[in-house]
Design a protein around this motif. Structure first.
Motif, PDB file in Angstrom:
ATOM      1  N   TRP A 144       6.798 -17.814  -6.605  1.00 26.99           N
ATOM      2  CA  TRP A 144       7.630 -19.011  -6.412  1.00 26.99           C
ATOM      3  C   TRP A 144       8.977 -18.654  -5.800  1.00 26.99           C
ATOM      4  O   TRP A 144       9.435 -19.280  -4.839  1.00 26.99           O
ATOM      5  CB  TRP A 144       7.783 -19.711  -7.761  1.00 26.99           C
ATOM      6  N   ARG A 145       9.627 -17.587  -6.346  1.00 30.55           N
ATOM      7  CA  ARG A 145      10.939 -17.210  -5.840  1.00 30.55           C
ATOM      8  C   ARG A 145      10.864 -16.643  -4.422  1.00 30.55           C
ATOM      9  O   ARG A 145      11.751 -16.838  -3.606  1.00 30.55           O
ATOM     10  CB  ARG A 145      11.595 -16.196  -6.775  1.00 30.55           C
ATOM     11  N   GLY A 149      12.812 -18.276  -1.514  1.00 27.33           N
ATOM     12  CA  GLY A 149      13.895 -17.436  -1.005  1.00 27.33           C
ATOM     13  C   GLY A 149      14.705 -16.880  -2.150  1.00 27.33           C
ATOM     14  O   GLY A 149      15.326 -17.633  -2.906  1.00 27.33           O
ATOM     15  N   GLU A 150      14.685 -15.575  -2.298  1.00 26.93           N
ATOM     16  CA  GLU A 150      15.368 -14.955  -3.430  1.00 26.93           C
ATOM     17  C   GLU A 150      15.868 -13.578  -3.038  1.00 26.93           C
ATOM     18  O   GLU A 150      15.370 -12.949  -2.081  1.00 26.93           O
ATOM     19  CB  GLU A 150      14.407 -14.854  -4.630  1.00 26.93           C
ATOM     20  N   VAL A 154      16.182  -9.371  -7.497  1.00 21.57           N
ATOM     21  CA  VAL A 154      15.477 -10.214  -8.465  1.00 21.57           C
ATOM     22  C   VAL A 154      13.973 -10.046  -8.312  1.00 21.57           C
ATOM     23  O   VAL A 154      13.231  -9.928  -9.296  1.00 21.57           O
ATOM     24  CB  VAL A 154      15.884 -11.686  -8.285  1.00 21.57           C
ATOM     25  N   CYS A 155      13.510 -10.025  -7.051  1.00 19.22           N
ATOM     26  CA  CYS A 155      12.069  -9.853  -6.814  1.00 19.22           C
ATOM     27  C   CYS A 155      11.580  -8.504  -7.329  1.00 19.22           C
ATOM     28  O   CYS A 155      10.490  -8.391  -7.898  1.00 19.22           O
ATOM     29  CB  CYS A 155      11.779  -9.986  -5.321  1.00 19.22           C
ATOM     30  N   ASP A 156      12.394  -7.454  -7.129  1.00 18.71           N
ATOM     31  CA  ASP A 156      12.000  -6.134  -7.621  1.00 18.71           C
ATOM     32  C   ASP A 156      11.908  -6.112  -9.145  1.00 18.71           C
ATOM     33  O   ASP A 156      11.007  -5.488  -9.716  1.00 18.71           O
ATOM     34  CB  ASP A 156      12.991  -5.075  -7.141  1.00 18.71           C
ATOM     35  N   LEU A 157      12.854  -6.757  -9.814  1.00 17.52           N
ATOM     36  CA  LEU A 157      12.806  -6.803 -11.269  1.00 17.52           C
ATOM     37  C   LEU A 157      11.560  -7.527 -11.761  1.00 17.52           C
ATOM     38  O   LEU A 157      10.889  -7.082 -12.697  1.00 17.52           O
ATOM     39  CB  LEU A 157      14.060  -7.497 -11.822  1.00 17.52           C
ATOM     40  N   ARG A 175      19.221   0.962 -10.881  1.00 15.26           N
ATOM     41  CA  ARG A 175      20.639   0.876 -11.250  1.00 15.26           C
ATOM     42  C   ARG A 175      21.124  -0.570 -11.167  1.00 15.26           C
ATOM     43  O   ARG A 175      22.158  -0.886 -10.595  1.00 15.26           O
ATOM     44  CB  ARG A 175      21.495   1.757 -10.337  1.00 15.26           C
ATOM     45  N   MET A 176      20.299  -1.428 -11.770  1.00 14.25           N
ATOM     46  CA  MET A 176      20.600  -2.860 -11.767  1.00 14.25           C
ATOM     47  C   MET A 176      20.738  -3.334 -13.206  1.00 14.25           C
ATOM     48  O   MET A 176      19.771  -3.301 -13.968  1.00 14.25           O
ATOM     49  CB  MET A 176      19.492  -3.643 -11.065  1.00 14.25           C
ATOM     50  N   VAL A 177      21.926  -3.723 -13.571  1.00 14.05           N
ATOM     51  CA  VAL A 177      22.184  -4.289 -14.890  1.00 14.05           C
ATOM     52  C   VAL A 177      22.539  -5.747 -14.689  1.00 14.05           C
ATOM     53  O   VAL A 177      23.542  -6.075 -14.037  1.00 14.05           O
ATOM     54  CB  VAL A 177      23.320  -3.551 -15.610  1.00 14.05           C
ATOM     55  N   SER A 178      21.698  -6.624 -15.215  1.00 14.99           N
ATOM     56  CA  SER A 178      21.902  -8.055 -15.015  1.00 14.99           C
ATOM     57  C   SER A 178      21.389  -8.824 -16.216  1.00 14.99           C
ATOM     58  O   SER A 178      20.683  -8.279 -17.073  1.00 14.99           O
ATOM     59  CB  SER A 178      21.184  -8.526 -13.749  1.00 14.99           C
ATOM     60  N   PHE A 179      21.739 -10.074 -16.251  1.00 13.88           N
ATOM     61  CA  PHE A 179      21.267 -10.931 -17.323  1.00 13.88           C
ATOM     62  C   PHE A 179      19.751 -11.059 -17.281  1.00 13.88           C
ATOM     63  O   PHE A 179      19.080 -11.054 -18.307  1.00 13.88           O
ATOM     64  CB  PHE A 179      21.921 -12.310 -17.213  1.00 13.88           C
ATOM     65  N   LEU A 180      19.192 -11.144 -16.063  1.00 19.02           N
ATOM     66  CA  LEU A 180      17.741 -11.242 -15.929  1.00 19.02           C
ATOM     67  C   LEU A 180      17.069  -9.992 -16.479  1.00 19.02           C
ATOM     68  O   LEU A 180      16.058 -10.077 -17.191  1.00 19.02           O
ATOM     69  CB  LEU A 180      17.366 -11.435 -14.461  1.00 19.02           C
ATOM     70  N   GLY A 181      17.622  -8.820 -16.148  1.00 20.62           N
ATOM     71  CA  GLY A 181      17.040  -7.580 -16.655  1.00 20.62           C
ATOM     72  C   GLY A 181      17.097  -7.499 -18.165  1.00 20.62           C
ATOM     73  O   GLY A 181      16.119  -7.103 -18.815  1.00 20.62           O
TER      74      GLY A 181
END
Length: 660
Positions: A144-145, A149-150, A154-157, A175-181
């Motif tokens: 969907w994303r 378009g994303e 985000v797609c990698d996570l 090396r991605m620190v995010s709310f989604l992660g």
């Protein structure tokens, strides 16, 4: 551009064949528009893909609408329904366990068996189901994303979120620190938690309910005439054996609150009155260090079985209490001038200066305590004169289990009784004679040898010390004081008296075949069987009921994890049918890496195909991740075709070569 990507397709008997196409013509256009449209082409060395590969007949040759096949739709519906149903089953499992919390096992045996069986499979099934549901939901969200378009991050996570481990490690590598992660890690951590919750939420426990109960226990009757029969020799043989067993029992048993047969021993209250303080109601709390038991044989009780625990009841009982003169250890021969109440046994004699008939007929309120004496002339030599009275006490009994009982409190009886000087032996005309004559001869032997009874007075822990010993001890382990003589001689009298009153009940407990109680057949001339007298008392007991117990914390954990699974199982159909318009995508090579890849010899048409169709048709097609520009000094890494063999050259990666 038209010349660059000009492809001729033709349909042949073997399927679609693609003619060789030059990706980089020998004289590339110098158009600025071409460079702006694809800037990286300026850096790519000319590579020609010899695309002669045969493809399936079913490979599309004309454009079509993006749509799912009927089989694909049915399959998706079936899988989504199964996953949703299983997710709901785990959520319902938690609710059912909570519903049956504290329910008796006996009333729900089938349910208990089913739930316990289900808990065995929970830790294995739940993580597998969770991975299936969440992985399917993550794939739908990713598609969907991508279509909407994303950001690549985000797609990698989403693409790497296939398990808790991959979710964590991918974020470390990226090396991605995010709310989604963080949210993905939190959601995936519910997988092992839910598995353990499904196992730990249910256990079998016990509910303890306190309820009233009635108990039957032995009381002393003083009925000595029952032994005045022709078979009294046999009866006293049994009694003497019980008496001997109690005297030579292990020290731990003698100090235990119950006897060899589990009957409850009664402590002497006189010892507490001299060494302890009662509460406001006169109760003394028992203490092992202060316990001096009145008898080595206890009081049998009934109405106790393994179904219940924590019995509590009060009983009324009595015992002989002695008050003796100083112990004389100088007498070396029997006293010859004694009253008719004198009886001689092996190495000892016992007497009473009172007339049995006179005491039987006298007014109980005018009686003086009975006068008795004891003397032994074989080592150890002991002699003393005593008064004999009755002590009536009330005892609070506590039992953790039917086999673990003890007197927990005692006090002087609050009930009306005859004067202490009127002892129960005085109930019969020849009560003392029957009692004393059989007590002193309970251990037959040589006239000058000491017996176990006499030895017990000096050495209660080892009553065999003086029995036919060739080398007699010069001193006992503890000097025999008047107080110790009173206690030990009193224990001998009370132990024998208890055996007389409960010859059968002492071994088998209080039953209708051993005691006069409810259910006893009085028409069977029960007196000849020496039944014990009984009394009843009311008390309490705790009923132990096996129940189902749910751990609320684990139930909540399971419901939360199951709720996440339910939501995730709904995401795939919702997103697939309401938010995406493109074909299905899979996180695989045929779907992502081979779609319009200039290094892969796949026809340009067929982009509308579902990922499953592409994967099925291209399953035998060989590709390699390697060097697609081996002719240049600096290589370029990409996924390229190896089909047909020998036509295309995708070199392996080398650690000695530079790459763009």
């Amino acid at each position: 551009m038209a010349d660059l990507y000009n492809i001729q397709n033709k349909v042949g008997k073997g399927g679609i064949r693609r003619k060789p196409v030059a990706l980089m013509p020998e004289d590339p256009p110098t158009s600025t528009a071409l460079e702006q449209s694809s800037p990286f082409l300026k850096q790519v060395s000319p590579v020609v893909l010899e695309q002669d590969a045969d493809f399936p007949k079913s490979w599309p040759t004309r454009p079509e609408l993006v749509k799912s096949s009927t089989i694909s739709i049915i399959t998706d519906i079936f899988i989504d329904t199964i996953l949703l149903g299983l997710s709901l089953a785990f959520f319902t499992f938690g609710l059912i366990v909570r519903h049956y919390d504290q329910a008796p096992v006996a009333l729900h045996e089938g349910t208990v068996k089913t739930l316990l069986e289900a808990t065995k499979y929970g830790p294995s099934v739940f993580p597998i189901l969770f991975a299936c549901v969440l992985g399917r939901a993550a794939q739908a969200i990713l598609a969907w994303r991508l279509e909407s378009g994303e950001r690549v991050g985000v797609c990698d996570l989403l693409a790497s979120s296939t398990s808790l481990t991959s979710t964590v490690t991918s974020q470390i590598k990226l090396r991605m620190v995010s709310f989604l992660g963080f949210a993905l890690i939190l959601i995936w951590s519910l997988s092992p938690i839910g598995g353990q919750a499904s196992f730990r939420q249910l256990s079998i426990g016990a509910r303890i309910d306190n309820e009233p109960a009635s108990f039957t226990y032995m009381i002393f009757g003083g009925r000595m005439e029952q032994y005045d029969t022709s078979d009294r020799t046999t009866s006293f043989g049994i009694i003497n054996n019980l008496f001997a067993t109690a005297l030579i029992s292990p020290t731990t048993t003698k100090r235990s609150p119950t006897d060899t047969w589990g009957n409850i021993k009664i402590p002497m209250i006189e010892n507490y009155e001299s060494l302890a303080f009662p509460d406001s109601e006169g109760w003394f709390t028992t203490n092992m260090s202060l316990n001096v038991y009145s008898s080595l044989v206890g009081i049998p009780m009934s109405s106790m079985d393994k179904t219940f625990i924590n019995y509590e009841m009060n009983i009324e009982t009595s015992y002989f209490n002695l008050n003796c003169s100083s112990v004389d250890d100088t007498l070396k021969s029997p006293v010859t001038k004694l009253p008719p109440g004198n009886f001689t046994g092996s190495g000892a004699q016992i007497w009473s200066t009172d007339n049995d008939a006179q005491r039987h007929d006298a007014d109980a309120n005018t009686l003086e305590p009975r006068q008795i004496g004891y003397q032994s002339w074989s080592p150890p030599v002991v002699a003393s004169q005593c008064t004999m009275e009755m002590t009536y006490i009330e005892v609070k009994i506590h039992c953790d289990s039917p086999s673990n009982c003890a007197a927990s409190k005692l006090r002087r009886s609050q009930q009306p009784h005859l004067p202490p000087a009127y002892i129960l032996i005085d109930h019969d005309w020849a009560g003392w004679s029957q009692f004393a004559a059989n007590l002193i001869t309970a251990f037959p032997g040589h006239p000058t040898y000491t017996t176990v009874a006499t030895s017990y007075i000096v050495e209660p822990n080892d009553p065999l010390t003086y029995v036919e010993a060739f080398t007699l001890p010069t001193t006992s382990s503890k000097p025999l004081t008047t107080e110790l003589f009173e206690q030990r001689f009193g224990q001998l009298l009370n132990t024998y008296w208890t055996c007389l009153n409960e010859m059968h009940a002492v071994i088998n407990g209080m039953t209708p075949t051993t005691a006069y109680m409810q259910g006893t057949n009085l028409s069977a001339q029960a007196s000849q069987f020496f039944y014990a007298n009984s009394s009843t008392t009311n008390g309490t007991r705790d009923a132990t009921t096996p129940i189902m117990e749910c751990n609320v914390g684990w139930v909540i954990a399971l419901c939360i994890a199951s709720a996440v699974m339910i939501i995730a199982s709904l995401l795939h159909p919702i997103i697939h049918y309401f938010y995406t318009r493109g074909p299905d995508l899979m996180l695989n090579i045929s779907s992502l890496a081979m779609r319009d890849n200039p290094y892969v010899a796949v026809p340009a048409n067929g982009t509308f195909m579902a990922a499953s169709d592409r994967a099925r048709m291209l399953k035998s097609f060989k590709v390699r991740f390697g060097d697609v520009d081996q002719t240049s000094d600096i290589g370029r890494l990409a996924i390229g075709s190896l089909e047909p063999p020998g036509k295309y050259s995708v070199g392996t990666v080398s650690n000695r070569r530079l790459y763009y």
